[in-house]
Write a protein that holds these residues in place. Structure first.
Motif, PDB file in Angstrom:
ATOM      1  N   VAL A   1       0.865  -1.177   0.000  1.00 56.18           N
ATOM      2  CA  VAL A   1       0.000   0.000   0.000  1.00 56.18           C
ATOM      3  C   VAL A   1       0.902   1.226   0.000  1.00 56.18           C
ATOM      4  O   VAL A   1       1.712   1.406   0.912  1.00 56.18           O
ATOM      5  CB  VAL A   1      -0.941   0.015   1.229  1.00 56.18           C
ATOM      6  N   ASN A   2       0.785   2.031  -1.048  1.00 53.43           N
ATOM      7  CA  ASN A   2       1.646   3.213  -1.218  1.00 53.43           C
ATOM      8  C   ASN A   2       3.122   2.842  -1.119  1.00 53.43           C
ATOM      9  O   ASN A   2       3.941   3.571  -0.560  1.00 53.43           O
ATOM     10  CB  ASN A   2       1.301   4.293  -0.189  1.00 53.43           C
ATOM     11  N   GLY A   3       3.462   1.662  -1.661  1.00 52.08           N
ATOM     12  CA  GLY A   3       4.843   1.213  -1.705  1.00 52.08           C
ATOM     13  C   GLY A   3       5.324   0.490  -0.466  1.00 52.08           C
ATOM     14  O   GLY A   3       6.415  -0.099  -0.475  1.00 52.08           O
ATOM     15  N   ALA A   4       4.557   0.520   0.617  1.00 59.26           N
ATOM     16  CA  ALA A   4       4.950  -0.147   1.868  1.00 59.26           C
ATOM     17  C   ALA A   4       4.287  -1.519   1.949  1.00 59.26           C
ATOM     18  O   ALA A   4       3.067  -1.636   1.769  1.00 59.26           O
ATOM     19  CB  ALA A   4       4.553   0.701   3.068  1.00 59.26           C
ATOM     20  N   GLU A   5       5.091  -2.529   2.241  1.00 61.66           N
ATOM     21  CA  GLU A   5       4.541  -3.885   2.266  1.00 61.66           C
ATOM     22  C   GLU A   5       3.629  -4.086   3.476  1.00 61.66           C
ATOM     23  O   GLU A   5       3.988  -3.747   4.600  1.00 61.66           O
ATOM     24  CB  GLU A   5       5.677  -4.897   2.289  1.00 61.66           C
ATOM     25  N   ARG A   6       2.454  -4.626   3.222  1.00 61.91           N
ATOM     26  CA  ARG A   6       1.481  -4.918   4.273  1.00 61.91           C
ATOM     27  C   ARG A   6       1.305  -6.421   4.479  1.00 61.91           C
ATOM     28  O   ARG A   6       1.135  -6.874   5.606  1.00 61.91           O
ATOM     29  CB  ARG A   6       0.125  -4.310   3.902  1.00 61.91           C
ATOM     30  N   GLN A   7       1.280  -7.171   3.406  1.00 63.89           N
ATOM     31  CA  GLN A   7       1.043  -8.614   3.486  1.00 63.89           C
ATOM     32  C   GLN A   7       2.112  -9.349   2.691  1.00 63.89           C
ATOM     33  O   GLN A   7       2.471  -8.922   1.584  1.00 63.89           O
ATOM     34  CB  GLN A   7      -0.337  -8.983   2.932  1.00 63.89           C
TER      35      GLN A   7
ATOM     36  N   GLY B   1      -7.236   7.670  -2.007  1.00 63.80           N
ATOM     37  CA  GLY B   1      -5.930   8.141  -2.433  1.00 63.80           C
ATOM     38  C   GLY B   1      -4.838   7.103  -2.332  1.00 63.80           C
ATOM     39  O   GLY B   1      -3.758   7.284  -2.904  1.00 63.80           O
ATOM     40  N   ASP B   2      -5.076   6.007  -1.614  1.00 64.00           N
ATOM     41  CA  ASP B   2      -4.074   4.947  -1.492  1.00 64.00           C
ATOM     42  C   ASP B   2      -3.933   4.178  -2.803  1.00 64.00           C
ATOM     43  O   ASP B   2      -4.920   3.921  -3.507  1.00 64.00           O
ATOM     44  CB  ASP B   2      -4.461   3.962  -0.389  1.00 64.00           C
ATOM     45  N   THR B   3      -2.714   3.785  -3.108  1.00 69.32           N
ATOM     46  CA  THR B   3      -2.441   2.905  -4.244  1.00 69.32           C
ATOM     47  C   THR B   3      -2.094   1.525  -3.718  1.00 69.32           C
ATOM     48  O   THR B   3      -1.192   1.384  -2.879  1.00 69.32           O
ATOM     49  CB  THR B   3      -1.291   3.438  -5.107  1.00 69.32           C
TER      50      THR B   3
END
Length: 232
Positions: free
Chosen positions: A164-170, A214-216
């Motif tokens: 999400v927005n370049g930051a890994e979540r999963q 707005g999140d990618t």
């Protein structure tokens, strides 16, 4: 020739990599809590019997290979969650399919998101009511192109991830599914007669969380076309 009181809705379909023909969607099945760590974060534990819920076929919204398309933030929620999933596209139907025969029924694989209005789901759970409103809303099943099975070797040992927005979540591996693709098909086909055109969202790893306008989101299963969308 039949006539109708109004024009029928168009057939929902998903593009297939390398082919001009599209995959027509029949039903959308989803498997709950099918990664152990996610099962724990949602209050479950261990290898519990699989359970299923459904989304309408027209909840499917397609994002083409290499594109970042808009996705509409739904009404009636302030806690919208992402759930990245491997999606199995069924090409041959059947009932009571043995797990050993299940691979013969798979047409291909895709990357999907099971978007969830978590606040509504939690409220319905507290009241002991169905939570279709949390899972089956409009556009709740984003999906990328389908990769035919013969081009998807190794998918059941592939990494699955979401940023999400370049930051890994999963991040996990499809091999960590509690119930494998074959076992899921076998279980599912005891309750419903599977049909060509069915999609099975096989479950999400740990790390689900909220997204905002707005999140990618970019998600993938290694070896398949990635899925990218921007929440509007």
């Amino acid at each position: 020739m039949s006539s109708y009181v109004f024009s029928p809705a168009p057939v929902v379909s998903v593009p297939v990599l390398g082919r001009s023909e599209r995959f027509p969607v029949h039903r959308v099945y989803c498997v709950g809590r099918n990664y152990e760590e996610h099962a724990r974060e949602m209050g479950g534990s261990g290898r519990e019997p699989p359970f299923f819920f459904m989304k309408p076929a027209d909840a499917v919204v397609v994002f083409g290979a290499g594109e970042t398309g808009p996705w509409p933030y739904p009404d009636r929620t302030a806690n919208l969650h992402h759930e990245i999933e491997l999606v199995v596209a069924i090409g041959k139907g059947g009932r009571n399919i043995p797990a050993v025969d299940a691979p013969q029924h798979v047409y291909g694989y895709a990357v999907g998101l099971d978007m969830t209005r978590r606040d509504l789901q939690n409220e319905m759970k507290k009241q002991g009511r169905p939570w279709c409103i949390a899972k089956g809303f409009d556009a709740s099943a984003p999906i990328g192109p389908i990769t035919p099975v013969e081009q998807a070797a190794g998918v059941e040992q592939a990494a699955i991830w979401l940023r999400v927005n370049g930051a890994e979540r999963q991040r996990s591996n499809v091999a960590q599914l509690i119930w494998s693709v074959a076992e899921t098909i076998a279980h599912l086909s005891t309750a419903w007669a599977l049909q060509p055109g069915d999609l099975i969202y096989t479950g999400t790893p740990a790390g689900v969380g909220a997204v905002q306008r707005g999140d990618t989101l970019e998600g993938g299963v290694d070896g398949l076309s990635a899925l990218r969308l921007c929440v509007r």
